[in-house]
Design an enzyme around this catalytic site. Structure first.
Site, short mmCIF file in Angstrom:
data_model
loop_
_atom_site.label_atom_id
_atom_site.label_comp_id
_atom_site.label_asym_id
_atom_site.label_seq_id
_atom_site.Cartn_x
_atom_site.Cartn_y
_atom_site.Cartn_z
N CYS A 14 38.79 87.47 50.72
CA CYS A 14 38.54 88.91 50.63
C CYS A 14 39.19 89.68 51.78
O CYS A 14 38.61 90.60 52.34
CB CYS A 14 37.04 89.19 50.58
SG CYS A 14 36.23 88.44 49.15
N ALA A 18 43.49 91.15 49.11
CA ALA A 18 42.49 91.33 48.06
C ALA A 18 41.97 92.76 48.04
O ALA A 18 41.87 93.37 46.96
CB ALA A 18 41.34 90.34 48.26
N SER A 40 34.50 83.97 50.03
CA SER A 40 35.42 84.13 51.15
C SER A 40 34.94 83.23 52.28
O SER A 40 33.80 82.73 52.25
CB SER A 40 35.45 85.60 51.61
OG SER A 40 36.57 85.85 52.42
N ARG A 41 35.80 83.00 53.25
CA ARG A 41 35.43 82.12 54.36
C ARG A 41 34.18 82.64 55.07
O ARG A 41 33.32 81.87 55.47
CB ARG A 41 36.60 82.03 55.36
CG ARG A 41 36.36 81.09 56.52
CD ARG A 41 37.57 81.02 57.41
NE ARG A 41 37.90 82.32 57.98
CZ ARG A 41 38.87 82.52 58.86
NH1 ARG A 41 39.66 81.53 59.23
NH2 ARG A 41 39.11 83.73 59.34
N TYR A 62 34.06 77.85 47.56
CA TYR A 62 34.98 77.87 46.42
C TYR A 62 34.53 76.88 45.34
O TYR A 62 34.58 77.18 44.15
CB TYR A 62 36.37 77.51 46.93
CG TYR A 62 37.47 77.49 45.89
CD1 TYR A 62 37.67 78.55 45.02
CD2 TYR A 62 38.34 76.40 45.82
CE1 TYR A 62 38.71 78.54 44.09
CE2 TYR A 62 39.38 76.37 44.90
CZ TYR A 62 39.56 77.44 44.04
OH TYR A 62 40.59 77.42 43.13
N LEU A 78 44.81 83.75 50.10
CA LEU A 78 44.38 82.85 51.16
C LEU A 78 45.50 82.59 52.15
O LEU A 78 46.67 82.88 51.86
CB LEU A 78 43.97 81.51 50.53
CG LEU A 78 42.85 81.54 49.49
CD1 LEU A 78 42.85 80.23 48.71
CD2 LEU A 78 41.51 81.78 50.16
N LYS A 101 51.88 84.90 46.95
CA LYS A 101 53.04 84.19 47.49
C LYS A 101 52.88 84.03 49.01
O LYS A 101 52.00 84.68 49.59
CB LYS A 101 54.32 84.93 47.13
CG LYS A 101 54.34 86.43 47.54
CD LYS A 101 54.66 86.61 48.99
CE LYS A 101 53.81 87.64 49.66
NZ LYS A 101 53.82 87.58 51.12
N ARG A 174 48.59 84.22 60.42
CA ARG A 174 49.95 84.69 60.68
C ARG A 174 50.31 84.57 62.16
O ARG A 174 51.48 84.42 62.51
CB ARG A 174 50.13 86.13 60.21
CG ARG A 174 50.13 86.30 58.70
CD ARG A 174 50.49 87.71 58.29
NE ARG A 174 50.63 87.84 56.85
CZ ARG A 174 49.68 88.27 56.04
NH1 ARG A 174 48.49 88.62 56.54
NH2 ARG A 174 49.88 88.38 54.75
N ASP A 186 56.89 84.58 54.80
CA ASP A 186 55.78 85.38 54.27
C ASP A 186 56.32 86.62 53.56
O ASP A 186 55.93 86.95 52.44
CB ASP A 186 54.84 85.76 55.42
CG ASP A 186 53.57 86.44 54.93
OD1 ASP A 186 53.23 86.28 53.74
OD2 ASP A 186 52.92 87.12 55.73
#
Length: 328
Positions: A14, A18, A40-41, A62, A78, A101, A174, A186
């Site tokens: 999320c 998202a 979500s985590r 999940y 994710l 992607k 990232r 990315d």
């Protein structure tokens, strides 16, 4: 008229994509999709997201979401390294997948996603929204119609200029990327998708990649020279740390086109191209693939793998250097 069967969709992750990219598109497609489950985590993030979409079921994991029987498909937004295992788990449970992607962290693991998708009766759709941008399709049409003669040279220069105010810079995965080239893959798979859409497959590549900014995780500058299978020579240069004006041009034997998001200039003639929500278009296409049996051309894992292969080839390229001093 028979009402459309809604796809029951589970949102997995999320974060920014998202909330800001997928959700607005899905709200416009409430006649096609019903968000029935979220995970979500961090549970609080899932709960916040659920409130935005009408309080679907919130799951701590999940696995629980997949076991619930509440979803026909999952939308995966994710960290890239989770794509492969999460796709595999969904397919084992007989659940369709639309996944952000790049397809995976590198080509080798991306091949495993392709293999999983080919063995499954369920759809694996890689959400590459640049394959749904009208301006790129118009450029493709003009090139293929001979409007500029035979294409000879393509030049795409992109200067993103990310700084500490950019929200994507502060994403944990990232900052310490596990995907090849960091920001280069990315974002770069987007550009590979557009170039390949317009001019076809790429035969060979030589490139230089650099890490210029300590703020960004991994490499952030790339300049490449390559050749398409049709003989067109390309230059793709991108910097995520340096600012500048974007320039996308294709020159042929009888003219040139300049490509922007909302227009194309063919020689001196400006053609307006209506902008559309490319995220909404990709979800519409995903629906047609899953519910109506449309071929999965635009979300094909094979096409997404080719996009990633372009960037990985750039990062791996040795540059084939010939030192000027060696000739003197």
């Amino acid at each position: 008229m028979k009402p459309l069967r809604k796809i029951r969709l589970g949102i997995v992750g999320c974060g920014i994509a998202a909330r800001e990219l997928h959700l607005p598109a899905l709200k416009n497609l409430s006649h096609l999709f019903e968000i029935t489950a979220v995970t979500s985590r961090t549970r609080s993030h899932a709960e916040e997201f659920a409130k935005m979409v009408g309080n679907p079921a919130v799951f701590d994991s999940y696995e629980e979401l997949l076991e619930s029987g509440l979803v026909d498909a999952v939308d995966l937004t994710l960290p890239v390294e989770l794509n492969l295992p999460f796709i595999e788990k969904a397919l084992r449970k007989g659940v369709h997948v639309i996944c952000e992607k790049p397809i995976s962290t590198d080509v080798e693991t991306g091949k495993k996603v392709v293999e999983l998708s080919e063995k499954s009766e369920k759809t694996v759709y890689i959400a590459e929204n640049f394959r749904h941008v009208p301006a790129f399709w118009k450029a493709k049409e003009l090139v293929e119609s001979g409007a500029i003669g035979d294409p000879v040279f393509m030049n795409w220069q992109i200067w993103v200029g990310m700084d500490e105010n950019n929200k994507y810079v502060h994403t944990d995965w990232r900052k310490k990327p596990k995907h090849v080239g960091g920001f280069l893959s990315d974002g770069g798979v987007h550009h590979a998708a557009a170039m390949r859409l317009i001019l076809g497959e790429i035969e060979w590549i030589s490139a230089v990649a650099k890490d210029l900014s300590p703020l960004l995780g991994g490499m952030d500058f790339l300049s490449s020279i390559f050749e398409f299978e049709n003989g067109t020579v390309g230059n793709y240069t991108i910097s995520y740390s340096l600012k500048g004006n974007e320039r996308f041009e294709i020159t042929g034997t009888k003219g040139k086109i300049s490509i922007s998001w909302d227009k194309i200039v063919l020689n001196e003639e400006e053609m307006k191209v209506p902008q559309e929500n490319s995220y909404q278009k990709e979800f519409e296409d995903f629906y047609q693939v899953v519910a109506e049996g449309k071929p999965n051309d635009l979300g094909s894992p094979v096409q997404a793998l080719k996009d990633l292969a372009f960037i990985e080839a750039c990062v791996r390229s040795a540059g084939n250097k010939v030192f000027v001093s060696s000739l003197l």
